[in-house]
Scaffold this motif. Structure first.
Motif, mmCIF file in Angstrom:
data_model
loop_
_atom_site.group_PDB
_atom_site.id
_atom_site.type_symbol
_atom_site.label_atom_id
_atom_site.label_comp_id
_atom_site.label_asym_id
_atom_site.label_seq_id
_atom_site.Cartn_x
_atom_site.Cartn_y
_atom_site.Cartn_z
ATOM 1 N N PRO A 1 0.890 -1.299 0.068
ATOM 2 C CA PRO A 1 0.054 0.026 0.091
ATOM 3 C C PRO A 1 0.878 1.183 -0.117
ATOM 4 C CG PRO A 1 -0.242 -1.249 2.150
ATOM 5 C CD PRO A 1 0.562 -2.095 1.256
ATOM 6 N N GLU A 2 1.952 1.310 0.640
ATOM 7 C CA GLU A 2 2.874 2.582 0.715
ATOM 8 C C GLU A 2 3.520 2.944 -0.735
ATOM 9 O OE1 GLU A 2 2.503 0.612 4.660
ATOM 10 O OE2 GLU A 2 3.131 -0.133 2.741
ATOM 11 N N GLN A 3 3.656 1.536 -1.136
ATOM 12 C CA GLN A 3 4.479 1.765 -2.680
ATOM 13 C C GLN A 3 3.420 2.434 -3.668
ATOM 14 O OE1 GLN A 3 5.330 -2.456 -2.240
ATOM 15 N NE2 GLN A 3 7.568 -1.716 -3.123
ATOM 16 N N LEU A 4 2.156 1.677 -3.562
ATOM 17 C CA LEU A 4 1.114 2.345 -4.443
ATOM 18 C C LEU A 4 0.710 3.784 -4.305
ATOM 19 C CD1 LEU A 4 -1.231 -0.681 -4.574
ATOM 20 C CD2 LEU A 4 -0.070 0.315 -6.460
ATOM 21 N N ALA A 5 0.840 4.093 -3.069
ATOM 22 C CA ALA A 5 0.754 5.608 -2.593
ATOM 23 C C ALA A 5 1.679 6.554 -3.138
ATOM 24 C CB ALA A 5 0.487 5.723 -1.017
ATOM 25 N N ASN A 6 2.836 6.048 -3.327
ATOM 26 C CA ASN A 6 4.006 6.677 -3.771
ATOM 27 C C ASN A 6 3.646 6.861 -5.258
ATOM 28 O OD1 ASN A 6 5.116 7.648 -1.332
ATOM 29 N ND2 ASN A 6 6.395 5.872 -1.284
ATOM 30 N N ALA A 7 3.114 5.732 -5.756
ATOM 31 C CA ALA A 7 3.305 5.699 -7.387
ATOM 32 C C ALA A 7 1.887 6.675 -7.618
ATOM 33 C CB ALA A 7 3.064 4.308 -7.764
ATOM 34 N N ARG A 8 1.089 6.449 -6.941
ATOM 35 C CA ARG A 8 -0.198 7.573 -7.281
ATOM 36 C C ARG A 8 0.215 9.034 -7.400
ATOM 37 N NH1 ARG A 8 -2.921 4.295 -3.328
ATOM 38 N NH2 ARG A 8 -3.946 2.573 -4.401
ATOM 39 N N ILE A 9 1.107 9.379 -6.339
ATOM 40 C CA ILE A 9 1.725 10.734 -6.289
ATOM 41 C C ILE A 9 2.561 11.090 -7.484
ATOM 42 C CG2 ILE A 9 3.311 12.298 -4.987
ATOM 43 C CD1 ILE A 9 2.364 10.938 -2.546
ATOM 44 N N VAL A 10 3.338 10.119 -8.037
ATOM 45 C CA VAL A 10 4.231 10.299 -9.294
ATOM 46 C C VAL A 10 3.095 10.588 -10.262
ATOM 47 C CG1 VAL A 10 5.597 9.399 -10.854
ATOM 48 C CG2 VAL A 10 5.949 9.016 -8.323
ATOM 49 N N ILE A 11 2.098 9.800 -10.532
ATOM 50 C CA ILE A 11 1.015 9.873 -11.719
ATOM 51 C C ILE A 11 0.486 11.065 -11.473
ATOM 52 C CG2 ILE A 11 -0.968 8.933 -12.632
ATOM 53 C CD1 ILE A 11 0.005 6.064 -11.676
ATOM 54 N N GLY A 12 -0.055 11.457 -9.943
ATOM 55 C CA GLY A 12 -0.733 12.940 -9.970
ATOM 56 C C GLY A 12 -0.089 14.087 -10.586
ATOM 57 N N VAL A 13 1.208 14.073 -10.148
ATOM 58 C CA VAL A 13 2.079 15.160 -10.504
ATOM 59 C C VAL A 13 2.547 15.258 -11.898
ATOM 60 C CG1 VAL A 13 4.411 16.246 -10.111
ATOM 61 C CG2 VAL A 13 3.395 15.265 -8.131
ATOM 62 N N GLY A 14 2.431 14.076 -12.452
ATOM 63 C CA GLY A 14 2.748 14.137 -13.889
ATOM 64 C C GLY A 14 1.411 14.837 -14.628
ATOM 65 N N LYS A 15 0.127 14.297 -14.042
ATOM 66 C CA LYS A 15 -1.282 14.994 -14.367
ATOM 67 C C LYS A 15 -1.304 16.521 -14.331
ATOM 68 C CE LYS A 15 -4.354 10.987 -14.220
ATOM 69 N NZ LYS A 15 -5.811 10.488 -13.505
ATOM 70 N N GLY A 16 -0.808 16.895 -13.075
ATOM 71 C CA GLY A 16 -0.910 18.241 -12.557
ATOM 72 C C GLY A 16 0.102 19.134 -13.334
ATOM 73 N N ALA A 17 1.061 18.537 -14.040
ATOM 74 C CA ALA A 17 1.872 19.588 -14.966
ATOM 75 C C ALA A 17 1.771 19.082 -16.502
ATOM 76 C CB ALA A 17 3.575 19.081 -14.550
ATOM 77 N N GLN A 18 0.862 18.352 -16.741
ATOM 78 C CA GLN A 18 0.332 18.181 -18.027
ATOM 79 C C GLN A 18 1.375 17.370 -18.952
ATOM 80 O OE1 GLN A 18 -2.840 19.539 -19.219
ATOM 81 N NE2 GLN A 18 -3.067 19.813 -17.409
ATOM 82 N N ILE A 19 1.931 16.410 -18.094
ATOM 83 C CA ILE A 19 3.004 15.582 -18.555
ATOM 84 C C ILE A 19 2.249 14.394 -19.430
ATOM 85 C CG2 ILE A 19 4.909 13.866 -18.250
ATOM 86 C CD1 ILE A 19 5.762 16.953 -17.722
ATOM 87 N N PRO A 20 2.552 14.101 -20.541
ATOM 88 C CA PRO A 20 1.910 13.071 -21.314
ATOM 89 C C PRO A 20 1.988 11.807 -20.707
ATOM 90 C CG PRO A 20 3.082 14.457 -22.767
ATOM 91 C CD PRO A 20 3.479 14.795 -21.361
ATOM 92 N N GLU A 21 0.999 10.636 -20.899
ATOM 93 C CA GLU A 21 1.119 9.356 -20.256
ATOM 94 C C GLU A 21 2.590 8.678 -20.722
ATOM 95 O OE1 GLU A 21 -2.050 6.825 -21.294
ATOM 96 O OE2 GLU A 21 -3.446 8.042 -19.950
ATOM 97 N N GLN A 22 3.132 9.036 -21.572
ATOM 98 C CA GLN A 22 4.442 8.455 -22.005
ATOM 99 C C GLN A 22 5.554 8.849 -20.882
ATOM 100 O OE1 GLN A 22 5.349 6.075 -23.611
ATOM 101 N NE2 GLN A 22 7.393 6.185 -24.570
ATOM 102 N N GLY A 23 5.405 10.092 -20.601
ATOM 103 C CA GLY A 23 6.211 10.718 -19.601
ATOM 104 C C GLY A 23 6.069 10.014 -18.247
ATOM 105 N N GLN A 24 4.767 9.966 -17.882
ATOM 106 C CA GLN A 24 4.401 9.225 -16.659
ATOM 107 C C GLN A 24 5.007 7.848 -16.439
ATOM 108 O OE1 GLN A 24 0.236 9.817 -15.686
ATOM 109 N NE2 GLN A 24 0.294 11.642 -17.236
ATOM 110 N N VAL A 25 4.761 7.092 -17.605
ATOM 111 C CA VAL A 25 5.328 5.781 -17.625
ATOM 112 C C VAL A 25 7.040 5.891 -17.558
ATOM 113 C CG1 VAL A 25 6.105 3.829 -19.277
ATOM 114 C CG2 VAL A 25 3.927 4.919 -19.491
ATOM 115 N N ILE A 26 7.619 6.799 -18.090
ATOM 116 C CA ILE A 26 9.118 6.843 -17.704
ATOM 117 C C ILE A 26 9.578 7.241 -16.282
ATOM 118 C CG2 ILE A 26 11.083 8.455 -18.308
ATOM 119 C CD1 ILE A 26 9.627 8.639 -21.241
ATOM 120 N N ALA A 27 8.620 8.237 -15.752
ATOM 121 C CA ALA A 27 8.888 8.479 -14.213
ATOM 122 C C ALA A 27 8.714 7.396 -13.391
ATOM 123 C CB ALA A 27 7.889 9.488 -14.001
ATOM 124 N N LEU A 28 7.486 6.488 -13.900
ATOM 125 C CA LEU A 28 7.088 5.097 -12.950
ATOM 126 C C LEU A 28 8.422 4.013 -13.009
ATOM 127 C CD1 LEU A 28 3.306 4.854 -13.689
ATOM 128 C CD2 LEU A 28 4.420 5.427 -11.586
#
Length: 266
Positions: free
Chosen positions: A130-157
């Motif tokens: 659960p803690e790992q998933l919570a951090n992964a959601r933050i990475v995704i959320g920050v990418g969304k907030g910065a208008q980073i395309p999904e490909q960029g979010q995949v790279i961050a993950l």
């Protein structure tokens, strides 16, 4: 004297007849249909082997991405019962308290586990705690907030999975590396407090933070068309540049599972 010479002549003639009689069947056998068929088969076999060698030599070697995908495909083939998968199974194997949640002992053991074991343990997003998933959601959320395309979010993950398995290390692991991206204060990624704050370190990785001296993802020219593993390396500049690509499939599965429910983080 003449009798001896005549006898020798007759003996020589007899020997020639024996040789001729012996050679005739051999010559006949060499020109027989069965012999010709056998010779033709051998010649065809030799030609086939030469052709096979030429084909092998003409093939281009597999690219690094192809090798990585093949390796991941082999290691992520579905198990009948999912044995050995997930954080809880990892804890059980290492004699840790099997809660399925992160603790200091589990985080330390994850850092020392062989790469092959980690790939077998974390095959899909469902294998994270659960803690790992919570951090992964933050990475995704920050990418969304910065208008980073999904490909960029995949790279961050992919990057966070390779660097830390989404464990937010608040004490140095390698040199002064911290956080889920293993960023270093000494190389311009921010203060320890900034690096161990997951939303802030995610902004640094994406290149949308208002501090730091390192280029983030969106500052890397052509990152959108790079192989994802190469884009990870362009930001991280790791001593193990090929390690990121193994997590591409995992990261895409993680984004598909967690992305829809992860709100944008400004």
């Amino acid at each position: 004297m003449r009798q001896h010479s005549a006898a020798a002549t007759l003996a020589g003639a007899a020997a020639l007849l024996v040789v001729a009689a012996t050679a005739a069947p051999a010559a006949e056998a060499a020109t027989s249909p069965a012999h010709r068929e056998q010779a033709g088969t051998k010649q065809a076999g030799r030609m086939g082997m030469k052709q096979a060698r030429r084909e092998l030599e003409s093939r281009e070697p597999e690219s690094r991405e192809q090798v990585n995908r093949k390796q991941v495909s082999q290691e992520t083939a579905p198990d009948g019962d999912g044995a050995g998968r997930g954080l809880k199974a990892f804890q059980e194997r290492h004699g840790l308290k099997a809660t399925g949640s992160l603790d200091a002992a589990t985080a330390k053991r994850l850092r020392k586990a062989p790469a092959g074991e980690l790939r077998r343990t974390f095959r899909t997003a469902a294998d994270l705690g659960p803690e790992q998933l919570a951090n992964a959601r933050i990475v995704i959320g920050v990418g969304k907030g910065a208008q980073i395309p999904e490909q960029g979010q995949v790279i961050a993950l992919m990057t966070a999975m390779q660097e830390s398995k989404f464990v937010n290390y608040t004490t140095p692991v390698d040199h002064d590396s911290l956080g889920i991206f293993q960023q270093r204060p000494s190389t311009g990624w921010g203060t320890p407090e900034q690096i161990t704050h997951v939303p802030t370190s995610s902004k640094s990785f994406y290149g949308v933070a208002d501090f730091g001296s390192n280029p983030g993802l969106i500052q890397i020219a052509g990152w959108e068309t790079m192989p994802p593993g190469d884009a990870c390396q362009a930001v991280q500049r790791s001593a193990f540049p090929d390690a990121y690509a193994q997590w591409e499939r995992f990261a895409r599965d993680l984004l598909a599972q967690e992305g829809p429910a992860s709100p944008p983080i400004p």
